[in-house]
Motif scaffolding. Structure first.
Motif, PDB file in Angstrom:
ATOM      1  N   THR A   6     -10.829   1.590 -11.254  1.00 31.31           N
ATOM      2  CA  THR A   6     -10.740   1.707  -9.801  1.00 31.31           C
ATOM      3  C   THR A   6      -9.305   1.504  -9.331  1.00 31.31           C
ATOM      4  N   LEU A   7      -8.637   0.515  -9.904  1.00 28.27           N
ATOM      5  CA  LEU A   7      -7.238   0.288  -9.556  1.00 28.27           C
ATOM      6  C   LEU A   7      -6.386   1.498  -9.909  1.00 28.27           C
ATOM      7  N   LEU A   8      -6.638   2.073 -11.091  1.00 21.39           N
ATOM      8  CA  LEU A   8      -5.881   3.248 -11.518  1.00 21.39           C
ATOM      9  C   LEU A   8      -6.134   4.429 -10.595  1.00 21.39           C
ATOM     10  N   THR A   9      -7.394   4.670 -10.264  1.00 18.99           N
ATOM     11  CA  THR A   9      -7.748   5.839  -9.462  1.00 18.99           C
ATOM     12  C   THR A   9      -7.207   5.756  -8.043  1.00 18.99           C
ATOM     13  N   PHE A  10      -7.336   4.587  -7.424  1.00 20.42           N
ATOM     14  CA  PHE A  10      -7.012   4.471  -5.999  1.00 20.42           C
ATOM     15  C   PHE A  10      -5.672   3.787  -5.736  1.00 20.42           C
ATOM     16  N   SER A  11      -4.902   3.495  -6.779  1.00 22.04           N
ATOM     17  CA  SER A  11      -3.597   2.860  -6.565  1.00 22.04           C
ATOM     18  C   SER A  11      -2.654   3.695  -5.696  1.00 22.04           C
ATOM     19  N   PRO A  12      -2.707   5.039  -5.723  1.00 19.20           N
ATOM     20  CA  PRO A  12      -1.832   5.785  -4.806  1.00 19.20           C
ATOM     21  C   PRO A  12      -2.089   5.510  -3.338  1.00 19.20           C
ATOM     22  N   LEU A  13      -3.273   4.995  -2.997  1.00 20.94           N
ATOM     23  CA  LEU A  13      -3.568   4.691  -1.590  1.00 20.94           C
ATOM     24  C   LEU A  13      -2.698   3.552  -1.074  1.00 20.94           C
ATOM     25  N   VAL A  14      -2.154   2.742  -1.980  1.00 21.68           N
ATOM     26  CA  VAL A  14      -1.209   1.701  -1.568  1.00 21.68           C
ATOM     27  C   VAL A  14      -0.004   2.349  -0.892  1.00 21.68           C
ATOM     28  N   GLY A  15       0.466   3.427  -1.506  1.00 25.14           N
ATOM     29  CA  GLY A  15       1.590   4.150  -0.920  1.00 25.14           C
ATOM     30  C   GLY A  15       1.233   4.798   0.398  1.00 25.14           C
ATOM     31  N   VAL A  16       0.022   5.348   0.483  1.00 27.48           N
ATOM     32  CA  VAL A  16      -0.422   5.960   1.738  1.00 27.48           C
ATOM     33  C   VAL A  16      -0.416   4.919   2.858  1.00 27.48           C
ATOM     34  N   LEU A  17      -0.901   3.713   2.555  1.00 29.59           N
ATOM     35  CA  LEU A  17      -0.931   2.643   3.551  1.00 29.59           C
ATOM     36  C   LEU A  17       0.478   2.233   3.962  1.00 29.59           C
ATOM     37  N   LEU A  18       1.363   2.054   2.991  1.00 24.34           N
ATOM     38  CA  LEU A  18       2.733   1.654   3.308  1.00 24.34           C
ATOM     39  C   LEU A  18       3.458   2.735   4.102  1.00 24.34           C
ATOM     40  N   LEU A  19       3.275   3.981   3.693  1.00 20.38           N
ATOM     41  CA  LEU A  19       3.961   5.080   4.380  1.00 20.38           C
ATOM     42  C   LEU A  19       3.524   5.204   5.838  1.00 20.38           C
ATOM     43  N   SER A  20       2.281   4.849   6.114  1.00 21.95           N
ATOM     44  CA  SER A  20       1.780   4.991   7.480  1.00 21.95           C
ATOM     45  C   SER A  20       2.479   4.050   8.459  1.00 21.95           C
ATOM     46  N   PHE A  21       3.135   2.987   7.964  1.00 15.80           N
ATOM     47  CA  PHE A  21       3.811   2.027   8.829  1.00 15.80           C
ATOM     48  C   PHE A  21       5.320   2.242   8.892  1.00 15.80           C
ATOM     49  N   VAL A  22       5.824   3.215   8.145  1.00 21.03           N
ATOM     50  CA  VAL A  22       7.271   3.472   8.113  1.00 21.03           C
ATOM     51  C   VAL A  22       7.609   4.596   9.095  1.00 21.03           C
ATOM     52  N   PRO A  23       8.605   4.426   9.939  1.00 22.78           N
ATOM     53  CA  PRO A  23       9.005   5.500  10.853  1.00 22.78           C
ATOM     54  C   PRO A  23       9.407   6.758  10.085  1.00 22.78           C
ATOM     55  N   ARG A  24       9.120   7.909  10.656  1.00 24.20           N
ATOM     56  CA  ARG A  24       9.353   9.169   9.946  1.00 24.20           C
ATOM     57  C   ARG A  24      10.826   9.513   9.770  1.00 24.20           C
ATOM     58  N   ASP A  25      11.713   8.829  10.514  1.00 23.89           N
ATOM     59  CA  ASP A  25      13.138   9.116  10.365  1.00 23.89           C
ATOM     60  C   ASP A  25      13.809   8.264   9.287  1.00 23.89           C
ATOM     61  N   ARG A  26      13.054   7.336   8.661  1.00 28.16           N
ATOM     62  CA  ARG A  26      13.599   6.516   7.564  1.00 28.16           C
ATOM     63  C   ARG A  26      13.372   7.260   6.242  1.00 28.16           C
ATOM     64  N   LEU A  27      14.106   8.341   6.059  1.00 30.87           N
ATOM     65  CA  LEU A  27      13.843   9.246   4.944  1.00 30.87           C
ATOM     66  C   LEU A  27      14.032   8.579   3.581  1.00 30.87           C
ATOM     67  N   LYS A  28      15.089   7.800   3.449  1.00 28.92           N
ATOM     68  CA  LYS A  28      15.361   7.162   2.161  1.00 28.92           C
ATOM     69  C   LYS A  28      14.242   6.198   1.785  1.00 28.92           C
ATOM     70  N   LEU A  29      13.787   5.406   2.742  1.00 28.82           N
ATOM     71  CA  LEU A  29      12.704   4.453   2.471  1.00 28.82           C
ATOM     72  C   LEU A  29      11.402   5.189   2.162  1.00 28.82           C
ATOM     73  N   LEU A  30      11.121   6.271   2.882  1.00 28.73           N
ATOM     74  CA  LEU A  30       9.911   7.055   2.634  1.00 28.73           C
ATOM     75  C   LEU A  30       9.895   7.603   1.212  1.00 28.73           C
ATOM     76  N   ARG A  31      11.032   8.129   0.777  1.00 30.91           N
ATOM     77  CA  ARG A  31      11.112   8.685  -0.577  1.00 30.91           C
ATOM     78  C   ARG A  31      10.962   7.582  -1.633  1.00 30.91           C
ATOM     79  N   CYS A  32      11.573   6.441  -1.390  1.00 29.04           N
ATOM     80  CA  CYS A  32      11.459   5.337  -2.350  1.00 29.04           C
ATOM     81  C   CYS A  32      10.015   4.875  -2.481  1.00 29.04           C
TER      82      CYS A  32
END
Length: 537
Positions: A6-32
């Protein structure tokens, strides 16, 4: 117990959650965040590969919970039944067949995320859809319930549709629509096949002392395999007189219908001729990282489905139609190779090359023995890395030159020696040079088939010769010859850009030198399927 799958399958959702709180103009942080999150499933997959002892029917690492239970019309069956329900289990398992494909998926996805540094517009939305796609791909290779598999299978369509339609090239919308229509049609056919199998082989009767039995319909793959392999089960018991009517009997006609539906449904995804035209659009119009995932991973979902949900459930049908399946594989090989040879667009050459190489997977399946199936799985993994590397290199050339037409390129080895050398490496791996991953994969597929259909194996060998012709023609035309003055000032490869190139190249070399990295974990899964085939015969 830690739910590693389950951790392996859904671990990318961690990134989805983090990305949702980052402003869209912070390109470097979004890519990282996007790249770091794509690396997380890779680390987990390598941990599973190293530490899990794969053994038994579904592997030693299994997670199973009752997820959905839908009560059916129990009133019509009382007092003969205590309960009657349709159930879908959250059933994940990583076994011999799925383990190398999961590792390959995480490597290719991580490198594609790294290659996504070239994405300039709507970076936040891009990485969100990208990571959602990875969840679906990982779930497909680990699901052991037919309807859970179907859910993940469908999950991949939505992110791919948006990734192609928003970030693709000029005709991206047409490519996205064609992708959705063809794959949606295949999914509909697959659902019908799954419903046929569930309505017959999915029946389970749970008997308790002095109480009416519980009747359950489910899409549990392991239960269906046992039912279809048991001559005394309902699904294999011929109906007698009207008084002993058996509605769960799966007749030969219905087996054939389910078999054809599965072949066509997964054949569209693979793809097989003539269901391949949608793929050509995707390969030429989707952005480079997305094509890396599509050619490297998504096409393999079709081949995986044919083995895991086709051969394992309907071994008699696949054995009876093995000659036809071999002919279809030969058509793929020859047709793809001939069309690849005449292409002037490098991306189309690689698209037809993928069609041709997927033909070797079909030949390995048609062999219906351990050598052939091992070759088919090894070819899936090998081609996953080779095609991802090819399209990564094409994307790099396209970024620098603005074109991927073979007749407009030439002499690039003078300005881009590193990319040219790796392009030759990928070409040699594609044509099956010994010491690289493609050689052992194609060899095992043909060796397995030779014992069953010698003429088909010999004809398949012609495909290897043809692949050498079109691959060398394309690679040499690009790297040697006169250099166009437009490209006289091209910049070489930067260190950041070289990382995914080196990783994919090392994977190709490592599998070529040590193929047991793939074949050893596959052995248990293949042995189990071979046992099913022999029992079915």
């Amino acid at each position: 117990m830690v739910p590693w799958l389950t951790l392996l399958t859904f671990s990318p959702l961690v990134g989805v959650l983090l990305l949702s709180f980052v402003p869209r103009d912070r390109l470097k942080l979004l890519r990282c965040i996007g790249i770091a999150t794509a690396l997380l499933p890779l680390l987990l997959a390598l941990f599973v590969y190293v530490n899990v002892n794969v053994a038994g029917q579904g592997g030693s690492l299994i997670e199973r919970y009752n997820w959905i239970s839908i009560p059916l019309n129990i009133e019509a069956m009382q007092p003969f039944l205590q309960s009657w329900s349709f159930e879908i289990d959250y059933h994940l398992s990583i076994g011999g067949l799925s383990l190398p494909l999961v590792v390959m998926t995480t490597i290719v996805t991580a490198m594609a995320a790294w290659a996504s540094l070239t994405i300039k517009q709507r970076v936040k939305s891009y990485y969100i859809w990208f990571l959602l796609l990875e969840v679906g791909m990982l779930g497909v290779f680990m699901a052991r319930d037919l309807f859970l598999f179907f859910l993940f299978f469908e999950w991949t369509l939505v992110p791919m549709f948006f990734l192609i339609g928003i970030w693709g090239f000029a005709k991206r919308e047409k490519a996205a629509n064609r992708f959705l229509v063809y794959n949606g049609l295949g999914s509909a056919l697959l659902l019908v096949a799954f419903l046929i199998l569930t309505a017959t082989a999915g029946l389970a009767v749970h008997v308790e002392t002095e109480t009416p039995p519980h009747l359950v319909y489910s899409g549990d793959l392991d239960h269906m395999i046992r039912q279809l392999g048991n001559e005394q089960s309902f699904v294999n018991t011929l109906p007698g007189p009207a008084s002993s009517f058996n509605p769960f009997y799966l007749s030969e006609a219905w087996r054939t219908i389910a078999f054809v539906l599965i072949i066509v449904a997964f054949g569209i995804k693979l793809p097989i001729f003539p269901f391949h035209t949608w793929m050509l659009r995707v390969h030429t119009e989707a952005p480079t990282p997305v094509v890396m995932l599509h050619s490297g991973v998504l096409l393999k979902m079709g081949a995986y489905g044919l083995i895991q949900f086709g051969v394992a459930l309907l071994p008699q049908s696949f054995a009876s139609w093995s000659t036809v399946l071999a002919i279809v594989g030969l058509v793929n090989i020859i047709y793809g190779a001939v069309l690849a040879y005449v292409q002037k667009e490098l991306r189309l050459l690689l698209a037809y090359s993928s069609i041709s190489h997927m033909g070797f997977v079909l030949l390995g399946i048609a062999a219906m023995n351990d050598i052939g199936l091992q070759g088919a799985v090894l070819q899936m993994v090998s081609h996953g890395f080779i095609s991802a590397l090819f399209f990564l290199l094409v994307g790099s050339l396209l970024e620098r030159t603005g074109t991927s037409r073979i007749d407009e390129l030439g002499g690039l080895a003078k300005r881009l020696p590193f990319l040219s050398a790796v392009l030759l490496l990928a070409g040699l791996a594609s044509l099956g040079l010994p010491g690289l991953s493609g050689f052992m994969a194609e060899l095992l597929s043909l060796l397995g088939l030779y014992g069953q259909l010698p003429w088909a194996a010999i004809a398949g060998g012609i495909g290897i010769i043809l692949s050498a012709v079109y691959v060398l023609r394309g690679v040499l035309a690009i790297t040697y010859g006169p250099l166009d003055m437009r490209f006289a000032q091209l910049k070489g490869t930067q260190a950041v850009e070289a990382v995914p190139v080196v990783v994919l190249s090392l994977a190709i070399i490592l599998i070529g030198v040590i193929p047991t990295l793939v074949t050893m974990p596959v052995e248990q899964g293949i042995e189990h399927i071979i046992h099913i085939i022999r029992a079915g015969r």
